[in-house]
Design a protein around this motif. Sequence first.
Motif, PDB file in Angstrom:
ATOM      1  N   ALA A 242       0.871  -1.200   0.202  1.00 28.78           N
ATOM      2  CA  ALA A 242      -0.059   0.070  -0.093  1.00 28.78           C
ATOM      3  C   ALA A 242       0.786   1.213  -0.081  1.00 28.78           C
ATOM      4  O   ALA A 242       0.445   2.368  -0.561  1.00 28.78           O
ATOM      5  N   THR A 243       1.992   1.199   0.724  1.00 30.58           N
ATOM      6  CA  THR A 243       2.852   2.329   0.672  1.00 30.58           C
ATOM      7  C   THR A 243       3.371   2.675  -0.670  1.00 30.58           C
ATOM      8  O   THR A 243       3.679   3.696  -1.027  1.00 30.58           O
ATOM      9  N   ASP A 247      -1.453   4.234  -6.782  1.00 26.03           N
ATOM     10  CA  ASP A 247      -2.949   4.096  -7.009  1.00 26.03           C
ATOM     11  C   ASP A 247      -3.628   4.002  -5.770  1.00 26.03           C
ATOM     12  O   ASP A 247      -3.745   3.248  -4.796  1.00 26.03           O
ATOM     13  N   PRO A 248      -4.444   5.209  -5.596  1.00 24.54           N
ATOM     14  CA  PRO A 248      -5.323   5.303  -4.430  1.00 24.54           C
ATOM     15  C   PRO A 248      -6.223   4.134  -4.388  1.00 24.54           C
ATOM     16  O   PRO A 248      -6.433   3.596  -3.064  1.00 24.54           O
ATOM     17  N   GLU A 249      -6.809   3.500  -5.134  1.00 27.03           N
ATOM     18  CA  GLU A 249      -7.812   2.471  -5.137  1.00 27.03           C
ATOM     19  C   GLU A 249      -7.035   1.057  -4.551  1.00 27.03           C
ATOM     20  O   GLU A 249      -7.445   0.223  -3.764  1.00 27.03           O
ATOM     21  N   ARG A 250      -5.863   0.931  -5.156  1.00 29.33           N
ATOM     22  CA  ARG A 250      -5.049  -0.156  -4.617  1.00 29.33           C
ATOM     23  C   ARG A 250      -4.565  -0.084  -3.368  1.00 29.33           C
ATOM     24  O   ARG A 250      -4.654  -1.088  -2.575  1.00 29.33           O
ATOM     25  N   ALA A 251      -4.204   1.190  -2.968  1.00 29.13           N
ATOM     26  CA  ALA A 251      -3.963   1.347  -1.412  1.00 29.13           C
ATOM     27  C   ALA A 251      -4.952   1.125  -0.581  1.00 29.13           C
ATOM     28  O   ALA A 251      -4.934   0.526   0.447  1.00 29.13           O
ATOM     29  N   ARG A 252      -6.321   1.606  -0.849  1.00 25.42           N
ATOM     30  CA  ARG A 252      -7.467   1.480  -0.227  1.00 25.42           C
ATOM     31  C   ARG A 252      -7.665  -0.083  -0.136  1.00 25.42           C
ATOM     32  O   ARG A 252      -8.221  -0.467   0.886  1.00 25.42           O
ATOM     33  N   THR A 253      -7.741  -0.761  -1.329  1.00 26.86           N
ATOM     34  CA  THR A 253      -7.965  -2.263  -1.070  1.00 26.86           C
ATOM     35  C   THR A 253      -6.992  -2.881  -0.254  1.00 26.86           C
ATOM     36  O   THR A 253      -7.292  -3.776   0.485  1.00 26.86           O
ATOM     37  N   THR A 255      -5.494  -1.702   2.503  1.00 28.26           N
ATOM     38  CA  THR A 255      -5.589  -1.351   3.796  1.00 28.26           C
ATOM     39  C   THR A 255      -6.799  -2.199   4.109  1.00 28.26           C
ATOM     40  O   THR A 255      -6.974  -2.345   5.425  1.00 28.26           O
ATOM     41  N   GLU A 256      -7.727  -2.253   3.361  1.00 26.93           N
ATOM     42  CA  GLU A 256      -9.076  -2.965   3.673  1.00 26.93           C
ATOM     43  C   GLU A 256      -8.533  -4.580   3.907  1.00 26.93           C
ATOM     44  O   GLU A 256      -9.160  -5.232   5.067  1.00 26.93           O
TER      45      GLU A 256
END
Length: 427
Positions: A242-243, A247-253, A255-256
């Motif tokens: 994630a770091t 891509d914000p979407e991949r980072a959000r995925t 973190t989920e």
Amino acid sequence: MSRADSTPVVGTDPGADDGLLLPRPPGVLRRFWSRHPRLADVLIAGAALLLSLPSALFRSGFPTQPTAAETALASVLVIAACVALVFRRRWPLLVFALCVLPSVVLAPSLVPATQILPAFALYAVAVYRSARAAWSCFGIACAALTLATAIAAIRVPSELSLVATTLVSGVVVMLIGGLLGTNVGNRRRYLEALIDRSRQLLVERDQQAQLAAAAERTRIAREMHDIVSHNLTVVVALAEGATATADPERARTATEQIAATARGALTEMRAMLGVLREPEATPGALLPLESASFADAVEAAQRAGFPVVLHTEGSLDGLPADIRLATFRVVQESLTNAMRHAPRATLIDVQVVVDEAAVDVVVVNNGVPSVLAAISPGVRGGYGIPGLRERAAHVGGSFTAGPGDDGRWLVRARIPLPTAPREERRE
């Protein structure tokens, strides 16, 4: 039996009873004598003196009367033997020899005055040494008295009947002392053996409790390691991914997925701690087997970006819980080690084969550096591989981990199955 009705071992230090609570000796007099053994010895020696010394001083029924010197010698020997009786507990054999000596060396007319002394001494030999030693002393004493009687009869043939009667009465009195001592001594040694065995069982019980506690701590530590290590490894990998991504979407995925993994770890921890809090929990698996899913472990590693492939043959359903959990932990810990030490692996192959004889687990990855592959497993330290080896041994299986011939890292476990048919195991 209450603590008030119990006392430490009679005749021993009260502080050295090793936690044993033994019944008090029955009777007030017996408890008194057990607390004052020296007083009992002095009274016994005094009683022997009162029974022996007057007989040596008064005129006997023998035609040949003792001289004044013989009477004085008899008095000295009797007094010396009675004083020796005070130490009959410490040196029973020496005391017995001193008590038999007057009956052997004195004149036949003075021997009846000394017959009670060997009986007291032989009793002490039987009680404080052994029954075999007592009967050996009895035989030696009888031989010595017989020899002395024969010599006296040869010297004065007219007194043959008197010296023979004296010999028989002396042997009978000594025999009574030996029988009483043997009975009391055997009972004493039997009780001492029971007490020693009780102490030994008490020590063994404490040792077994310590071993059980150590084994339980090891088992809990192993489960904690498997849960925390695997889930934290997945969390770290997802957090790094994630770091690194823009891509914000991949980072959000990612973190989920981190949150889902952490929640799963918390669920496993709560389940394990809940089992530990149960007072009647069996020493089986610490986690419910519903959470032990190969697919979940493989999916978690795949979410972290590792190329894991799972191949299964057969089903674990119906197998004992400890075997199912051991198989799952082997797969889980092998994936954890691969994610830690083989981040560049292009393939992590997991194979689980279940047949009628055993469960075979093979985990192979091709991302181990050559330097690491040259190191023997277990040298680097850590608890993962040793823990898996212990877990496999606990269910009667075998476990190996190390570099293969082609440079890959190979983990192999084989867990034999019970001989009962599969249908019976399901029941």
